[in-house]
Design an enzyme around this catalytic site. Structure first.
Site, PDB file in Angstrom:
ATOM      1  N   ASP A 190      42.228  35.920  32.207  1.00 16.82           N
ATOM      2  CA  ASP A 190      40.915  36.455  32.555  1.00 16.82           C
ATOM      3  C   ASP A 190      40.014  36.646  31.335  1.00 16.82           C
ATOM      4  O   ASP A 190      38.843  36.253  31.343  1.00 16.82           O
ATOM      5  CB  ASP A 190      41.057  37.796  33.272  1.00 16.82           C
ATOM      6  CG  ASP A 190      41.405  37.642  34.744  1.00 16.82           C
ATOM      7  OD1 ASP A 190      41.412  36.509  35.238  1.00 16.82           O
ATOM      8  OD2 ASP A 190      41.675  38.665  35.395  1.00 16.82           O
ATOM      9  N   HIS A 244      44.484  34.018  40.755  1.00 21.35           N
ATOM     10  CA  HIS A 244      44.318  35.108  39.803  1.00 21.35           C
ATOM     11  C   HIS A 244      44.906  34.702  38.465  1.00 21.35           C
ATOM     12  O   HIS A 244      45.544  33.647  38.330  1.00 21.35           O
ATOM     13  CB  HIS A 244      44.954  36.398  40.327  1.00 21.35           C
ATOM     14  CG  HIS A 244      44.086  37.134  41.296  1.00 21.35           C
ATOM     15  ND1 HIS A 244      42.874  37.666  40.947  1.00 21.35           N
ATOM     16  CD2 HIS A 244      44.258  37.417  42.613  1.00 21.35           C
ATOM     17  CE1 HIS A 244      42.326  38.258  41.999  1.00 21.35           C
ATOM     18  NE2 HIS A 244      43.147  38.113  43.032  1.00 21.35           N
TER      19      HIS A 244
END
Length: 385
Positions: free
Chosen positions: A165, A135
């Site tokens: 991200d 992540h």
């Protein structure tokens, strides 16, 4: 909703995108493309994605949701029929997954040699960690970006999932897609865009690489020009427990700052490094004497480079952002407007996020010219929510 293609108002009007839905940066990239006017069709698994968010998931705005069971060959064939008409495919699965489904780059380029195939991953399509889960904070951790984040010398602090991200991930995917689209217009040939969050985040950190090479950066938090190492580029608490951001780097801005702060007659010289503790204590004491609102009024619109630190619910009410209409209420949800802005082909928000996966299956597939949609739904290949 009634789905009509070619209604986008931004500079990507007429560009057609097939999104094989994932989470996080892939949807964010497709939101940007849709915001800029592209016709995006979002292909989801029946039941939707993890953390789907339904009608409040702003990342899914601007495009219809189609639910297809990609384990069925008829569903794969349906996606390939969409690809034949499209300019771009976006997918965010682990390397090799779309190939096993029959929807990899070679499969899509065989159907449409001009297709730009955008791949969004954390680690990239190759390398020893390419098949590992991860992540945002993991990706920014190994690039050096997380190590330097925050003003706590004892440990780093991560900025939600904005840096990896969306900063190093979806932003670079969109850049790659747009560059490949332009090249395809010239060459007539498509290609694959391998957008890895580790690569994009490392690229964001290019200035640090230069500072390190020039001996202008030390790998210690709160010890450099832009990380809180200087008192005039830092965060200060106000009397009501809120905070102000200070970025008075240039001498002329520093002079305005200390004058408005009311310490111009006692502050040490801006670059007296041995007196920075004294300077920081002085700033800390002064900011603690008034509320955030009072200091915001003092510095409002000046060249002191000082601004209040606001939570989202206050940010949407800030006079500057209201004047620019940076945020807008759309379909009952306050959200950011499309960015950037264009003088002639202005982007506008279209449809809100679909409430669940497959809400628009029938209408979207028919709008894209897919035949036999009712049969696909009847056979469970496609799901109409």
């Amino acid at each position: 909703m009634s789905i009509e293609l070619g209604k986008g108002t931004g500079p990507l009007a007429g560009v057609k995108v097939v999104e094989i839905a994932g989470i996080g940066p892939g949807p964010h990239a497709c939101m940007i493309l849709a915001d800029l006017g592209a016709d995006v069709i979002r292909v989801e698994r029946p039941g939707g994605q993890f953390m789907a968010g339904g009608a409040h998931n702003v990342l899914n705005r601007g495009r219809p949701s189609v639910a297809l069971d990609l384990k069925r060959p008829e569903a794969v064939e349906t996606v390939l029929q969409l690809v034949e008409q499209a300019d771009v495919v976006v997918e965010g699965m682990r390397p090799g997954v779309t190939e096993r489904l029959g929807l990899g780059p070679d499969d899509c380029l065989a159907r449409n040699p001009r297709i730009v195939y955008g791949r969004m991953t954390g680690w990239g399509q190759d390398g020893p960690w390419s098949q590992a889960a991860g992540h945002d904070m993991n990706y920014i951790a190994i690039t050096g970006a997380l190590y330097a984040s925050g003003q706590d010398k004892a440990r780093p602090h991560f900025p939600m999932n904005l840096l990896g991200d969306f900063g190093g991930g979806s932003t670079y995917l969109v850049i790659g897609i747009l560059a490949a689209l332009l090249e395809a217009k010239l060459s007539g040939k498509g290609q694959t865009v391998d957008a890895a969050i580790v690569d994009g985040t490392a690229h964001l950190n290019a200035m640090t690489a230069g500072f390190l090479a020039g001996g202008q950066f030390t790998e210690e938090r709160a010890a450099n020009l832009l990380d809180g190492g200087t008192p005039f580029y830092d965060v200060y608490e106000t009397s009501d427990g809120k905070h102000m951001s200070v970025g008075a780097l240039e001498p002329q801005f520093f002079a305005t700052f200390v004058d408005l702060l009311g310490v111009a007659d006692v502050v040490p010289g801006q670059f007296e490094l041995d007196r920075y503790d004294e300077m920081r204590a002085l700033f800390t004491e002064r900011f603690a004497s008034r509320t955030q609102a009072e200091w915001a009024e003092v510095f409002d619109g000046t060249d002191a480079c000082v601004a209040p630190i606001l939570p989202f619910t206050d940010a949407i009410e800030h006079p500057h952002l209201k004047a620019r209409e940076t945020f807008i209420e759309h379909a009952g949800v306050v959200q950011p407007q499309p960015a950037p802005r264009f003088s002639r082909t202005r982007a506008t928000l279209s449809s809100p996020p679909s409430p669940e996966a497959g809400t628009d299956t029938r209408e979207a597939l028919e709008a894209w010219g897919i035949a036999g949609v009712d049969k696909l739904i009847e056979d469970g290949v496609a799901v109409q929510a």
